[in-house]
Design an enzyme around this catalytic site. Sequence first.
Site, PDB file in Angstrom:
ATOM      1  N   GLY A  91      43.743  45.266  34.840  1.00  0.00           N
ATOM      2  CA  GLY A  91      43.120  45.094  35.976  1.00  0.00           C
ATOM      3  C   GLY A  91      43.511  44.291  37.122  1.00  0.00           C
ATOM      4  O   GLY A  91      43.023  43.951  37.956  1.00  0.00           O
ATOM      5  N   GLN A  92      44.677  43.372  36.702  1.00  0.00           N
ATOM      6  CA  GLN A  92      45.152  42.216  37.390  1.00  0.00           C
ATOM      7  C   GLN A  92      46.012  42.925  38.445  1.00  0.00           C
ATOM      8  O   GLN A  92      46.790  43.716  38.351  1.00  0.00           O
ATOM      9  CB  GLN A  92      46.097  41.512  36.414  1.00  0.00           C
ATOM     10  CG  GLN A  92      46.711  40.094  37.399  1.00  0.00           C
ATOM     11  CD  GLN A  92      47.540  39.401  36.305  1.00  0.00           C
ATOM     12  OE1 GLN A  92      47.835  39.544  35.357  1.00  0.00           O
ATOM     13  NE2 GLN A  92      47.809  38.254  37.082  1.00  0.00           N
ATOM     14  N   HIS A  98      44.537  33.698  37.390  1.00  0.00           N
ATOM     15  CA  HIS A  98      43.221  33.335  38.067  1.00  0.00           C
ATOM     16  C   HIS A  98      42.104  33.893  37.189  1.00  0.00           C
ATOM     17  O   HIS A  98      42.074  34.638  36.376  1.00  0.00           O
ATOM     18  CB  HIS A  98      43.069  33.592  39.425  1.00  0.00           C
ATOM     19  CG  HIS A  98      43.204  35.262  39.529  1.00  0.00           C
ATOM     20  ND1 HIS A  98      44.556  36.086  39.656  1.00  0.00           N
ATOM     21  CD2 HIS A  98      42.368  36.358  39.624  1.00  0.00           C
ATOM     22  CE1 HIS A  98      44.311  37.068  39.690  1.00  0.00           C
ATOM     23  NE2 HIS A  98      43.092  37.210  39.709  1.00  0.00           N
ATOM     24  N   LEU A  99      41.039  32.941  37.372  1.00  0.00           N
ATOM     25  CA  LEU A  99      39.790  33.416  36.656  1.00  0.00           C
ATOM     26  C   LEU A  99      38.688  33.875  37.747  1.00  0.00           C
ATOM     27  O   LEU A  99      38.772  33.426  38.698  1.00  0.00           O
ATOM     28  CB  LEU A  99      39.076  32.215  35.881  1.00  0.00           C
ATOM     29  CG  LEU A  99      39.782  31.129  34.888  1.00  0.00           C
ATOM     30  CD1 LEU A  99      39.116  30.350  34.417  1.00  0.00           C
ATOM     31  CD2 LEU A  99      40.346  32.305  33.758  1.00  0.00           C
TER      32      LEU A  99
HETATM   33  P1  5GP Z   1      42.631  40.432  40.007  1.00  0.00           P
HETATM   34  O1  5GP Z   1      42.470  42.096  40.218  1.00  0.00           O
HETATM   35  O2  5GP Z   1      44.220  40.207  40.111  1.00  0.00           O
HETATM   36  O3  5GP Z   1      42.090  40.024  38.777  1.00  0.00           O
HETATM   37  O4  5GP Z   1      41.936  39.726  41.080  1.00  0.00           O
HETATM   38  C1  5GP Z   1      42.329  39.641  42.296  1.00  0.00           C
HETATM   39  C2  5GP Z   1      41.295  39.305  43.129  1.00  0.00           C
HETATM   40  O5  5GP Z   1      41.785  38.615  44.159  1.00  0.00           O
HETATM   41  C3  5GP Z   1      40.460  40.455  43.667  1.00  0.00           C
HETATM   42  O6  5GP Z   1      39.241  40.344  43.201  1.00  0.00           O
HETATM   43  C4  5GP Z   1      40.752  40.260  45.157  1.00  0.00           C
HETATM   44  O7  5GP Z   1      39.690  40.860  45.916  1.00  0.00           O
HETATM   45  C5  5GP Z   1      40.842  38.799  45.471  1.00  0.00           C
HETATM   46  N1  5GP Z   1      41.935  38.674  46.472  1.00  0.00           N
HETATM   47  C6  5GP Z   1      42.955  39.332  46.945  1.00  0.00           C
HETATM   48  N2  5GP Z   1      43.675  38.884  48.041  1.00  0.00           N
HETATM   49  C7  5GP Z   1      42.667  37.812  48.418  1.00  0.00           C
HETATM   50  C8  5GP Z   1      42.850  36.833  49.269  1.00  0.00           C
HETATM   51  O8  5GP Z   1      43.671  36.526  50.244  1.00  0.00           O
HETATM   52  N3  5GP Z   1      41.814  35.906  49.483  1.00  0.00           N
HETATM   53  C9  5GP Z   1      40.759  35.832  48.665  1.00  0.00           C
HETATM   54  N4  5GP Z   1      39.614  35.027  49.023  1.00  0.00           N
HETATM   55  N5  5GP Z   1      40.544  36.931  47.743  1.00  0.00           N
HETATM   56  C10 5GP Z   1      41.638  37.616  47.587  1.00  0.00           C
END
Ligand code: 5GP
Length: 112
Positions: A91-92, A98-99
């Site tokens: 789900g990345q 990142h955590l």
């Molecule tokens: P992943 O799905 O890769 O584990 O998590 C990525 C997270 O980053 C998602 O929860 C998404 O909402 C958040 N995200 C994506 N772009 C941005 C951004 O520009 N600013 C912030 N604060 N969060 C972001």
Amino acid sequence: MTDCIFCKIAKGESKADVVIRTPDAVAIRDVNPQAPDHVLIIPVKHVDSLNDWTDVELLGALMMLAKEVARKVMIDHGGYRVVLNVGNHGGQTVPHLHLHVLGGRRMKWPPG
Ligand code: 5GP
Ligand code: ZN
């Protein structure tokens, strides 16, 4: 990585709601929160995912920062979840490791 949004946020070049900043990482509120408190821990160093990560000490520091974040947003006593999504099935969606620190409600198990 010039086009990476998390690199820009970690370097202070893009706006974010910062909870804690250290020399190595920044903790910011997620723009699309999945819980009342949803904070991302982003290392300044760009590495795509856990598959490419080698720095044991820095990964440990990120986990310790997750604990500090939980204390700062006052979810440490109620409990919280720390999540690290890896790749497509994990789900990345942002390819900069990142955590997630999620809290403020009871988490479900198993996760979706
Ligand atoms: P992943 O799905 O890769 O584990 O998590 C990525 C997270 O980053 C998602 O929860 C998404 O909402 C958040 N995200 C994506 N772009 C941005 C951004 O520009 N600013 C912030 N604060 N969060 C972001
Ligand atoms: Zn990056």
